[in-house]
Design a protein around this motif. Sequence first.
Motif, short mmCIF file in Angstrom:
data_model
loop_
_atom_site.label_atom_id
_atom_site.label_comp_id
_atom_site.label_asym_id
_atom_site.label_seq_id
_atom_site.Cartn_x
_atom_site.Cartn_y
_atom_site.Cartn_z
N LYS A 9 -86.12 -3.43 -69.37
CA LYS A 9 -84.82 -3.33 -68.65
C LYS A 9 -84.68 -1.90 -68.33
CE LYS A 9 -82.25 -5.81 -71.05
NZ LYS A 9 -80.98 -6.49 -71.80
N ALA A 10 -84.72 -1.17 -69.56
CA ALA A 10 -84.48 0.28 -69.34
C ALA A 10 -85.23 1.05 -68.35
CB ALA A 10 -84.47 1.15 -70.76
N GLY A 11 -86.73 0.54 -68.57
CA GLY A 11 -87.52 1.22 -67.53
C GLY A 11 -87.58 0.96 -66.19
N GLN A 12 -86.84 -0.31 -65.72
CA GLN A 12 -86.64 -0.69 -64.48
C GLN A 12 -85.23 0.14 -63.54
OE1 GLN A 12 -86.27 -4.94 -65.03
NE2 GLN A 12 -88.10 -5.25 -63.61
N GLY A 56 -83.59 2.48 -84.38
CA GLY A 56 -83.93 1.98 -83.18
C GLY A 56 -82.60 1.40 -82.43
N MET A 57 -81.55 1.27 -83.05
CA MET A 57 -80.38 0.57 -82.49
C MET A 57 -79.54 1.67 -81.89
SD MET A 57 -79.02 -2.45 -85.27
CE MET A 57 -77.38 -2.33 -84.47
N ARG A 58 -79.68 2.97 -82.62
CA ARG A 58 -78.89 4.10 -82.27
C ARG A 58 -79.65 4.66 -81.00
NH1 ARG A 58 -75.45 7.01 -85.27
NH2 ARG A 58 -76.37 9.25 -84.49
N SER A 59 -80.89 4.91 -80.84
CA SER A 59 -81.90 5.17 -79.90
C SER A 59 -81.40 4.17 -78.56
CB SER A 59 -83.32 5.03 -80.11
OG SER A 59 -84.06 5.39 -79.08
N THR A 107 -78.32 -2.89 -74.08
CA THR A 107 -78.68 -2.79 -75.61
C THR A 107 -79.16 -4.23 -76.27
OG1 THR A 107 -76.38 -2.84 -76.33
CG2 THR A 107 -77.64 -0.76 -76.00
N ASN A 108 -78.11 -5.22 -75.71
CA ASN A 108 -78.21 -6.49 -76.39
C ASN A 108 -78.30 -6.56 -77.98
OD1 ASN A 108 -78.51 -9.52 -75.94
ND2 ASN A 108 -80.65 -9.32 -76.10
N ILE A 109 -77.23 -5.80 -78.40
CA ILE A 109 -77.18 -5.90 -79.95
C ILE A 109 -76.06 -6.59 -80.40
CG2 ILE A 109 -78.50 -3.64 -80.18
CD1 ILE A 109 -75.46 -2.36 -80.28
N THR A 157 -88.32 2.53 -77.33
CA THR A 157 -88.02 2.02 -78.84
C THR A 157 -88.88 0.72 -78.79
OG1 THR A 157 -86.75 0.03 -77.89
CG2 THR A 157 -85.52 2.26 -78.19
N THR A 158 -89.10 0.28 -79.94
CA THR A 158 -89.81 -0.79 -80.46
C THR A 158 -89.77 -2.31 -79.67
OG1 THR A 158 -88.79 -1.28 -82.42
CG2 THR A 158 -90.58 0.44 -82.41
N ASP A 159 -88.39 -2.51 -79.23
CA ASP A 159 -87.90 -3.42 -78.52
C ASP A 159 -88.68 -3.47 -77.06
OD1 ASP A 159 -85.77 -4.79 -76.61
OD2 ASP A 159 -85.11 -5.49 -78.69
N VAL A 160 -89.33 -4.57 -76.97
CA VAL A 160 -90.14 -4.61 -75.81
C VAL A 160 -89.22 -5.16 -74.51
CG1 VAL A 160 -91.58 -5.91 -74.51
CG2 VAL A 160 -92.07 -5.42 -76.59
N GLU A 161 -88.17 -5.87 -74.76
CA GLU A 161 -87.21 -6.17 -73.64
C GLU A 161 -86.34 -5.17 -73.24
OE1 GLU A 161 -85.14 -8.73 -70.95
OE2 GLU A 161 -87.11 -8.67 -71.72
#
Length: 276
Positions: A218-221, A183-186, A167-169, A210-214
């Motif tokens: 990471k999640a996709g990988q 977005g953070m919850r997602s 998440t890197n929040i 989400t709108t967070d590209v990074e």
Amino acid sequence: MIGYPDIKRIGFQVGHARKPGVNNNPVAWGHRLGQCATGKTGLQNAGLWGQRGKGQPMIEFSNVSKSFWTGKTRKIILNQASFRIEVGNSLGILASNGAGKTTIINMMAGLEKPDEGTVTRTSRISFPLGFMGGIVGKHSATENSRYIARLYSLDPDYVESFCRWLTNIAEYFDMPVGTYSSGMRSRFSFALMLALEFDIYLIDEGMPATTDVEFNRKAGQVLRQRLAKATVVVVSHQAATLEKFCRSAAVLRHGQLYMFETLEEAKQLYDYKTQG
């Protein structure tokens, strides 16, 4: 190959489940998570973590019927439907909007009960991607992730550190989830799902993003690695969504599920039914 987080490097010691300031008592949480179809919490119901080793891992519907009263008429989702999804045979289900795609996915996960018939699960089944029914808004992501790790008999340190890494929040991870943006919850709910490995993954209308590209990268990988050795059940009204995950497919229409060996065969019936 993506590198998973080093738990010790980011400040946690493996094997020490309790942390200062964290409510580590599962009993204090149980009544807050909400009861689902079988009386378990949503995530307990969906994961069915301990039911492996009872024959071939699978999901099986036997003479299942499901319908809803809309206020004017009864909407039939399934009518005496019987089918089986075995581990290793990913399946796509084509259905038009309003046909009951989400209801079927929820029944597979154990979040909804059939009106008649039985649904048998003998494998580790994910909760539907994007499902947030087991997350308690008044507690932090730290507390949520550690409690849910215990539900699945996993190392709380690992699940927490994995979710922090993905998440890197930053400091928000220790704040109540109810204060997060959508977005953070997602991001947190998706990270939590990826922290738990399943035999069968349930996907409703494609992949959450989400709108967070990074985060998406990471999640996709991570997800691609999970799906490479798991089975996928995906429901959608678009055949293009199914093509990414499945070779065999089915068409849901008027309470009946028509099974096909190939997606192309299913598309022919689906296009005929929806456009004809």
